[in-house]
Write a protein that holds these residues in place. Structure first.
Motif, PDB file in Angstrom:
ATOM      1  N   ALA A 186      -6.605   9.319  -5.889  1.00  0.00           N
ATOM      2  CA  ALA A 186      -5.617   9.822  -6.842  1.00  0.00           C
ATOM      3  C   ALA A 186      -4.307   9.056  -6.733  1.00  0.00           C
ATOM      4  O   ALA A 186      -3.663   8.759  -7.739  1.00  0.00           O
ATOM      5  N   VAL A 187      -3.889   8.732  -5.511  1.00  0.00           N
ATOM      6  CA  VAL A 187      -2.646   7.980  -5.311  1.00  0.00           C
ATOM      7  C   VAL A 187      -2.709   6.642  -6.046  1.00  0.00           C
ATOM      8  O   VAL A 187      -1.775   6.258  -6.764  1.00  0.00           O
ATOM      9  N   VAL A 188      -3.804   5.914  -5.876  1.00  0.00           N
ATOM     10  CA  VAL A 188      -3.910   4.591  -6.496  1.00  0.00           C
ATOM     11  C   VAL A 188      -4.083   4.713  -8.009  1.00  0.00           C
ATOM     12  O   VAL A 188      -3.511   3.922  -8.775  1.00  0.00           O
ATOM     13  N   ALA A 189      -4.850   5.698  -8.457  1.00  0.00           N
ATOM     14  CA  ALA A 189      -5.021   5.896  -9.899  1.00  0.00           C
ATOM     15  C   ALA A 189      -3.680   6.182 -10.570  1.00  0.00           C
ATOM     16  O   ALA A 189      -3.364   5.619 -11.630  1.00  0.00           O
TER      17      ALA A 189
ATOM     18  N   GLY B  57       0.828  -1.199   0.000  1.00  0.00           N
ATOM     19  CA  GLY B  57       0.000   0.000   0.000  1.00  0.00           C
ATOM     20  C   GLY B  57       0.861   1.248   0.000  1.00  0.00           C
ATOM     21  O   GLY B  57       2.069   1.208  -0.282  1.00  0.00           O
ATOM     22  N   PHE B  58       0.249   2.375   0.369  1.00  0.00           N
ATOM     23  CA  PHE B  58       0.952   3.644   0.315  1.00  0.00           C
ATOM     24  C   PHE B  58       0.607   4.507   1.522  1.00  0.00           C
ATOM     25  O   PHE B  58      -0.494   4.431   2.064  1.00  0.00           O
ATOM     26  N   ARG B  59       1.576   5.303   1.917  1.00  0.00           N
ATOM     27  CA  ARG B  59       1.324   6.388   2.861  1.00  0.00           C
ATOM     28  C   ARG B  59       1.042   7.648   2.057  1.00  0.00           C
ATOM     29  O   ARG B  59       1.532   7.800   0.939  1.00  0.00           O
ATOM     30  N   GLN B  60       0.262   8.540   2.620  1.00  0.00           N
ATOM     31  CA  GLN B  60      -0.221   9.704   1.871  1.00  0.00           C
ATOM     32  C   GLN B  60      -0.242  10.951   2.740  1.00  0.00           C
ATOM     33  O   GLN B  60      -0.585  10.898   3.924  1.00  0.00           O
ATOM     34  N   ARG B  61       0.100  12.070   2.137  1.00  0.00           N
ATOM     35  CA  ARG B  61      -0.129  13.380   2.738  1.00  0.00           C
ATOM     36  C   ARG B  61      -0.677  14.306   1.650  1.00  0.00           C
ATOM     37  O   ARG B  61      -0.243  14.224   0.506  1.00  0.00           O
ATOM     38  N   THR B  62      -1.628  15.175   2.029  1.00  0.00           N
ATOM     39  CA  THR B  62      -2.258  16.046   1.042  1.00  0.00           C
ATOM     40  C   THR B  62      -2.384  17.473   1.564  1.00  0.00           C
ATOM     41  O   THR B  62      -2.853  17.702   2.690  1.00  0.00           O
ATOM     42  N   PHE B  63      -1.975  18.412   0.728  1.00  0.00           N
ATOM     43  CA  PHE B  63      -2.211  19.846   0.931  1.00  0.00           C
ATOM     44  C   PHE B  63      -3.457  20.176   0.124  1.00  0.00           C
ATOM     45  O   PHE B  63      -3.460  20.063  -1.098  1.00  0.00           O
ATOM     46  N   GLU B  64      -4.539  20.574   0.819  1.00  0.00           N
ATOM     47  CA  GLU B  64      -5.831  20.709   0.155  1.00  0.00           C
ATOM     48  C   GLU B  64      -6.138  22.137  -0.281  1.00  0.00           C
ATOM     49  O   GLU B  64      -6.041  23.081   0.509  1.00  0.00           O
ATOM     50  N   ARG B  65      -6.498  22.262  -1.530  1.00  0.00           N
ATOM     51  CA  ARG B  65      -7.039  23.495  -2.085  1.00  0.00           C
ATOM     52  C   ARG B  65      -8.314  23.850  -1.325  1.00  0.00           C
ATOM     53  O   ARG B  65      -9.162  23.008  -1.080  1.00  0.00           O
TER      54      ARG B  65
END
Length: 288
Positions: free
Chosen positions: A231-234, A208-216
């Motif tokens: 979006a990460v998986v796509a 799997g993946f770790r994720q961080r997001t800066f949101e608009r």
């Protein structure tokens, strides 16, 4: 600014992505002012039963229970007063809120990005997220072609729309990225006429993946972003990092999400939607 009256609210979160929920039957004349005031992390509202001030957005929800399955119209107003077309964690919260009122395990959610089907199993909610698109028209991009592993600012990004635009970068370790520093120039890059969420991901060593997001719209990092997880998986599938239609675990700071991105079919996002508390919020009006 004057206070007119108050409106009841509830507070929910999806893996740490937290929302003030207001029944749309309760009129709030100035929704942007309401969101800017009550989402503020320093001066915003704190519901009974919670110790976290402010929120990542306000969900105005209109329940239409006469349909089978019931429908809920979801409008997410973000802390800067803008309206987001889609929010994966917000949609799961909307489904949980509607299911609580209709005693059902299936909800249709009407959003500006389209209608999404959600199923509820206890505190877990799975919601259809639409088909991710890399098309410059859909993201949208000010570009004649798709943006795949292209240097923008300090990151090599791939652009995809999963209900809202995302600029996704795979890095060795998400903890090594100063997201508050590198994300704004990408979020506001001329390539993105509508702006973009900036998401970084790294392999978790377990498939799997770790994720961080800066949101608009939040204009900062959030504890979780459902459209970002999709979006990460796509993008991972596009780059050959994963294959097939099996669920992929994506872990933002707030907890683990399950994502399925089939080829040319709607993506599916799963995870908890948790009630935090409730209260009364002042309705504010910003005069000229």
């Amino acid at each position: 600014m004057s206070v007119l009256n108050s409106v009841p609210f509830e507070k929910y979160h999806g893996t740490g992505n937290d929302f003030v929920v207001v029944d749309a039957e309760d009129p709030v004349p100035d929704r942007p002012a309401f969101a800017r005031t009550h989402c503020d992390r320093d001066a915003g509202i704190v519901p009974a039963g919670s110790d976290r001030r402010g929120a990542d957005g306000v969900l105005f929800l209109a329940l239409e229970s006469r349909y089978d399955p019931p429908r809920v119209v979801m409008t997410l107003v973000q802390p800067d007063g803008s309206v987001a077309a889609m929010c994966g964690n917000g949609a799961r919260v909307a489904a949980a809120w509607a299911a609580e009122r209709t005693d059902t395990d299936e909800i249709m959610i009407d959003t500006p990005a389209g209608t999404r089907r959600a199923t509820i199993d206890g505190t877990d909610v799975h919601v259809e997220m639409g088909v991710p698109s890399f098309s410059p028209r859909d993201v949208p991009l000010d570009s004649g072609g798709e943006l795949v592993e292209t240097d923008v600012g300090e990151l090599s990004i791939t652009a995809v729309n999963t209900g809202v635009p995302h600029a996704v970068a795979f890095v060795d370790d998400v903890d090594d990225v100063d997201l508050e520093s590198v994300a704004p120039s990408i979020r506001h890059a001329p390539l993105f006429p509508d702006g973009a969420n900036v998401t970084v991901a790294s392999p978790d060593g377990r498939g799997g993946f770790r994720q961080r997001t800066f949101e608009r719209g939040v204009e900062g990092e959030t504890q979780s972003c459902g459209t970002g997880a999709v979006a990460v998986v796509a993008v991972a599938k596009r780059l050959g990092l994963v294959s097939g239609d099996d669920p992929v675990s994506v872990s933002p700071p707030g907890g683990a999400l399950s994502v399925v991105v089939p080829d040319d079919e709607t993506a599916l996002l799963g995870g908890p939607a948790v009630y935090e508390g409730d209260g009364e919020a002042d309705i504010v009006f910003r005069g000229r």
